[in-house]
Design an enzyme around this catalytic site. Structure first.
Site, PDB file in Angstrom:
ATOM      1  N   HIS A  10       0.812  -1.211   0.000  1.00  0.00           N
ATOM      2  CA  HIS A  10       0.000   0.000   0.000  1.00  0.00           C
ATOM      3  C   HIS A  10       0.849   1.266   0.000  1.00  0.00           C
ATOM      4  O   HIS A  10       2.034   1.252   0.344  1.00  0.00           O
ATOM      5  CB  HIS A  10      -0.936   0.003   1.212  1.00  0.00           C
ATOM      6  CG  HIS A  10      -0.203   0.023   2.527  1.00  0.00           C
ATOM      7  ND1 HIS A  10       0.359   1.167   3.047  1.00  0.00           N
ATOM      8  CD2 HIS A  10       0.059  -0.967   3.412  1.00  0.00           C
ATOM      9  CE1 HIS A  10       0.929   0.890   4.200  1.00  0.00           C
ATOM     10  NE2 HIS A  10       0.769  -0.400   4.451  1.00  0.00           N
ATOM     11  N   GLU A  83      -2.305  -7.180   7.552  1.00  0.00           N
ATOM     12  CA  GLU A  83      -0.984  -7.025   8.144  1.00  0.00           C
ATOM     13  C   GLU A  83      -0.896  -7.809   9.449  1.00  0.00           C
ATOM     14  O   GLU A  83      -1.922  -8.138  10.067  1.00  0.00           O
ATOM     15  CB  GLU A  83      -0.688  -5.537   8.387  1.00  0.00           C
ATOM     16  CG  GLU A  83       0.674  -5.233   9.014  1.00  0.00           C
ATOM     17  CD  GLU A  83       1.865  -5.676   8.160  1.00  0.00           C
ATOM     18  OE1 GLU A  83       1.934  -6.881   7.833  1.00  0.00           O
ATOM     19  OE2 GLU A  83       2.732  -4.839   7.868  1.00  0.00           O
TER      20      GLU A  83
END
Length: 212
Positions: A10, A83
C-alpha cells in the site's frame, strides 16, 4: 502459460512516515499515498489483469481502488492478506516498544517467525493464513496476471514462503518500501523472481519520499 503475481504494498500512511508499528490500525492513505495509488493504476493499466486481491484494511483498499475503478475489475477482499497484528505495540515506535516491552522485543527481533509482538501474531501465523490465499489464487487461475495488494510484513512473509526462505528471516532478507511492486512468476520449475521492490513507476517527487 504461467501465472504472474504482482505484490503491491500500500501507499504512504502517517505510520509509514513515522516508522511506527501500524499493524491492524485501520489508517487511511496520506494525500501522497493516494497519488501513489493513482500512479500505479496509470502505469500498470495496460497489463492484461486477471484479478485483484486485497487486504480489506482501508490503506490497501485505497491502493487497489484506482486500478479497479479504471478497468472495472472487482477487488476480492481476503482476511489472510491483512498485516501482522502487533498487539500492544500498535501505534508505537521501535524505541517505545524497546523501552516498554524490552524482553519481548529482543525475542521478536531474534526470530519473528516463532516469537510474537506482545499480544500479537507470530510470523508463522501470517504465513499460514496468507498461504491459503495464494493457494486459492493458484487453484482458481491457471495463468494470467494477478494483483495482490497487502502490507509490508505480510508480503515479505509470502515471498519467503514462495522462495523457501526461513520465515524468521523475513525482516533481514527482504526490503519492502511503501508502494513498491514485486513480481513473481509461478513458472514450470517453481516461483521465479522477476522484479523486487520496484518504485520506478512513481513520479520523482513521490519516489523520493522516505517511508518504512
Amino acid at each position: 502459460m504461467s501465472l504472474k503475481l504482482y505484490f503491491l504494498r500500500h501507499g504512504e500512511t502517517t505510520a509509514s512516515q513515522a516508522g511506527s508499528f501500524c499493524g491492524r490500525l485501520d489508517l487511511q492513505l496520506t494525500p501522497a499515498g493516494d497519488e501513489m495509488a493513482k500512479d500505479f493504476a496509470l502505469v500498470y493499466r495496460d497489463v492484461p489483469w486477471t484479478a485483484i486481491y486485497s487486504s480489506p484494511l482501508k490503506r490497501t483498499m485505497a491502493t487497489a481502488t484506482p486500478l479497479s475503478d479504471l478497468l472495472g475489475i472487482p477487488i476480492h477482499k481476503r482476511e489472510g492478506l491483512k498485516e501482522i497484528a502487533y498487539g500492544q505495540w500498535e501505534g508505537k515506535t521501535a524505541a517505545e516498544v524497546n523501552r516498554e516491552f524490552h524482553d519481548d522485543y529482543v525475542r521478536w527481533l531474534a526470530d519473528p517467525g516463532w516469537n510474537s509482538p506482545t499480544g500479537g501474531e507470530k510470523g508463522i501465523d501470517i504465513a499460514r493464513r496468507s498461504s491459503e490465499v495464494l493457494e486459492e489464487i493458484d487453484h482458481n487461475h491457471d495463468d494470467g496476471h494477478i494483483l495482490i495488494v497487502s502490507h509490508k510484513a505480510t508480503i515479505r512473509i509470502m515471498l519467503c514462503s514462495l522462495l523457501g526462505i526461513d520465515i524468521g528471516r523475513y525482516r533481514d532478507r527482504i526490503a519492502m518500501p511503501v508502494a513498491s511492486v514485486t513480481i513473481v512468476e509461478l513458472a514450470e520449475h517453481g516461483p521465479l523472481f522477476q522484479v523486487m521492490g520496484d518504485r520506478s513507476y512513481l513520479r520523482n517527487d513521490l519516489r523520493s519520499r522516505a517511508g518504512t
